[in-house]
Scaffold this motif. Structure first.
Motif, short mmCIF file in Angstrom:
data_model
loop_
_atom_site.label_atom_id
_atom_site.label_comp_id
_atom_site.label_asym_id
_atom_site.label_seq_id
_atom_site.Cartn_x
_atom_site.Cartn_y
_atom_site.Cartn_z
N LYS A 3 0.82 -1.22 0.00
CA LYS A 3 0.00 0.00 0.00
C LYS A 3 0.85 1.27 0.00
CE LYS A 3 -4.30 -1.69 1.61
NZ LYS A 3 -5.59 -1.11 1.38
N ARG A 4 2.17 1.10 -0.06
CA ARG A 4 3.11 2.23 -0.09
C ARG A 4 2.88 3.19 1.07
NH1 ARG A 4 1.98 0.49 -5.06
NH2 ARG A 4 3.60 0.40 -6.64
N VAL A 5 2.65 2.62 2.25
CA VAL A 5 2.33 3.40 3.44
C VAL A 5 3.38 4.47 3.77
CG1 VAL A 5 1.97 3.20 5.93
CG2 VAL A 5 0.76 1.70 4.38
N PRO A 6 4.68 4.19 3.67
CA PRO A 6 5.65 5.24 3.99
C PRO A 6 5.58 6.45 3.05
CG PRO A 6 6.71 3.10 3.98
CD PRO A 6 5.34 2.91 3.41
N PHE A 7 4.98 6.27 1.88
CA PHE A 7 4.86 7.34 0.89
C PHE A 7 3.87 8.41 1.34
CE2 PHE A 7 2.81 8.66 -3.25
CZ PHE A 7 3.82 9.51 -3.63
N TRP A 8 2.85 8.02 2.09
CA TRP A 8 1.83 9.00 2.47
C TRP A 8 1.53 9.04 3.96
CZ3 TRP A 8 -2.56 6.27 4.00
CH2 TRP A 8 -2.67 4.97 3.51
N THR A 9 2.40 8.44 4.77
CA THR A 9 2.27 8.54 6.23
C THR A 9 3.65 8.72 6.84
OG1 THR A 9 2.59 6.19 6.78
CG2 THR A 9 0.36 6.86 6.15
N ASP A 10 3.69 8.82 8.15
CA ASP A 10 4.96 8.92 8.88
C ASP A 10 5.38 7.57 9.43
OD1 ASP A 10 2.92 8.70 10.73
OD2 ASP A 10 3.71 10.22 12.08
N ILE A 11 4.92 6.48 8.82
CA ILE A 11 5.16 5.14 9.34
C ILE A 11 6.34 4.49 8.62
CG2 ILE A 11 4.22 2.81 9.60
CD1 ILE A 11 1.42 4.12 9.58
N PRO A 12 7.43 4.17 9.34
CA PRO A 12 8.48 3.34 8.74
C PRO A 12 8.02 1.88 8.77
CG PRO A 12 9.16 4.13 10.91
CD PRO A 12 7.79 4.68 10.65
N VAL A 13 8.11 1.20 7.63
CA VAL A 13 7.59 -0.15 7.50
C VAL A 13 8.16 -1.09 8.57
CG1 VAL A 13 7.47 -2.15 5.97
CG2 VAL A 13 7.07 0.12 5.06
N ILE A 24 3.63 10.93 -7.20
CA ILE A 24 2.17 10.83 -7.21
C ILE A 24 1.70 10.32 -8.56
CG2 ILE A 24 0.02 12.18 -7.20
CD1 ILE A 24 1.36 13.97 -5.02
N GLU A 25 2.20 10.90 -9.63
CA GLU A 25 1.79 10.47 -10.97
C GLU A 25 2.11 9.00 -11.21
OE1 GLU A 25 -0.22 12.13 -13.04
OE2 GLU A 25 -0.26 13.58 -11.40
N GLN A 26 3.26 8.54 -10.73
CA GLN A 26 3.63 7.13 -10.89
C GLN A 26 2.75 6.22 -10.04
OE1 GLN A 26 7.79 7.11 -9.90
NE2 GLN A 26 8.41 7.92 -11.88
N ALA A 27 2.31 6.73 -8.89
CA ALA A 27 1.52 5.91 -7.97
C ALA A 27 0.04 5.84 -8.35
CB ALA A 27 1.66 6.46 -6.55
N LEU A 28 -0.46 6.83 -9.07
CA LEU A 28 -1.90 6.92 -9.35
C LEU A 28 -2.54 5.62 -9.87
CD1 LEU A 28 -2.37 10.54 -10.71
CD2 LEU A 28 -3.09 9.61 -8.51
N PRO A 29 -1.90 4.89 -10.77
CA PRO A 29 -2.55 3.66 -11.25
C PRO A 29 -2.68 2.57 -10.17
CG PRO A 29 -0.77 4.33 -12.74
CD PRO A 29 -0.67 5.19 -11.53
N PHE A 30 -1.96 2.71 -9.08
CA PHE A 30 -1.90 1.65 -8.07
C PHE A 30 -2.61 1.99 -6.77
CE2 PHE A 30 1.95 1.70 -10.68
CZ PHE A 30 1.82 0.47 -11.32
N GLU A 89 -6.48 7.25 -1.07
CA GLU A 89 -5.01 7.29 -0.99
C GLU A 89 -4.44 8.39 -1.88
OE1 GLU A 89 -4.44 2.56 -0.07
OE2 GLU A 89 -4.90 3.24 -2.09
N GLU A 90 -5.07 8.62 -3.03
CA GLU A 90 -4.62 9.70 -3.90
C GLU A 90 -4.71 11.04 -3.16
OE1 GLU A 90 -5.96 12.14 -7.90
OE2 GLU A 90 -6.75 10.12 -7.61
#
Length: 191
Positions: free
Chosen positions: A30-40, A138-144, A149-150
């Protein structure tokens, strides 16, 4: 408000029992580190804390092939109540952290005021570069990603845009700021 608690409890509520490695894979998927402050990598320790608090409980064990046996966890009723509070708080609380930049700006070394324009120009350039990188990501992530999440990833971009505008305005105001630092105008004392 704890982002990692919200992520973990909501993942268990959505996906059911799982082990820590699967939760980590879910965070990566879900690419959580990309849009939160959570380190996996932090999910393991946080899961243990949630279990110690009774918000998760052991739900069995699982072994795949020659891999070590993994402990499965599931969300408890108390965990569901905590999740409901976290969801509500996450949507209603305003999360604001002061930027150390502001304190540094008010405590600038007056002997180095001539360096301030270059420092701020560099900060602005780096901020613009980070914003452009964020936009590309963001543009690269949009399809996924889904619509929610967007909007979550766009939130950070909007905040970065505001920072770019602030720095642009500050650089415009620098002559007045530098003049005031060199010859401070008298300030009134609070009674």
């Amino acid at each position: 408000m704890s982002s990692i608690r919200l992520f973990i409890l909501s993942s268990f509520a959505e996906l059911g029992p799982m082990h820590g490695h699967r939760l980590r894979q879910e965070a990566e998927r879900k690419r959580v580190p990309f849009w939160t402050d959570i380190p996996v990598g932090a999910v393991y320790g946080a899961m243990n804390r949630l279990a110690a608090e009774g918000l998760l409980r052991e739900a069995g064990r699982e072994q795949e092939g020659n891999r070590p046996t993994r402990q499965l966890y599931e969300i408890t009723e108390d965990g569901r109540h905590a999740l409901a509070r976290l969801r509500h708080d996450g949507l209603t609380e305003i999360w604001f952290k002061y930027d150390p930049f502001d304190l540094a700006l008010t405590r600038v070394d007056t002997a180095k005021l001539d360096e301030l324009p270059a420092l701020l120009a560099d900060r602005l350039a780096r901020m613009k570069a980070q914003l452009e990188e964020r936009r590309r990501m963001i543009e690269q992530a949009l399809p996924f990603i889904g619509v929610a999440e967007e909007w979550a990833v766009r939130h950070t971009a909007h905040r970065m845009e505001a920072e770019v505008q602030y720095l642009t305005d500050l650089i415009t105001a620098l002559p007045n700021l530098i003049a005031d630092e060199r010859n401070p105008r008298p300030r009134k004392e609070k009674p």
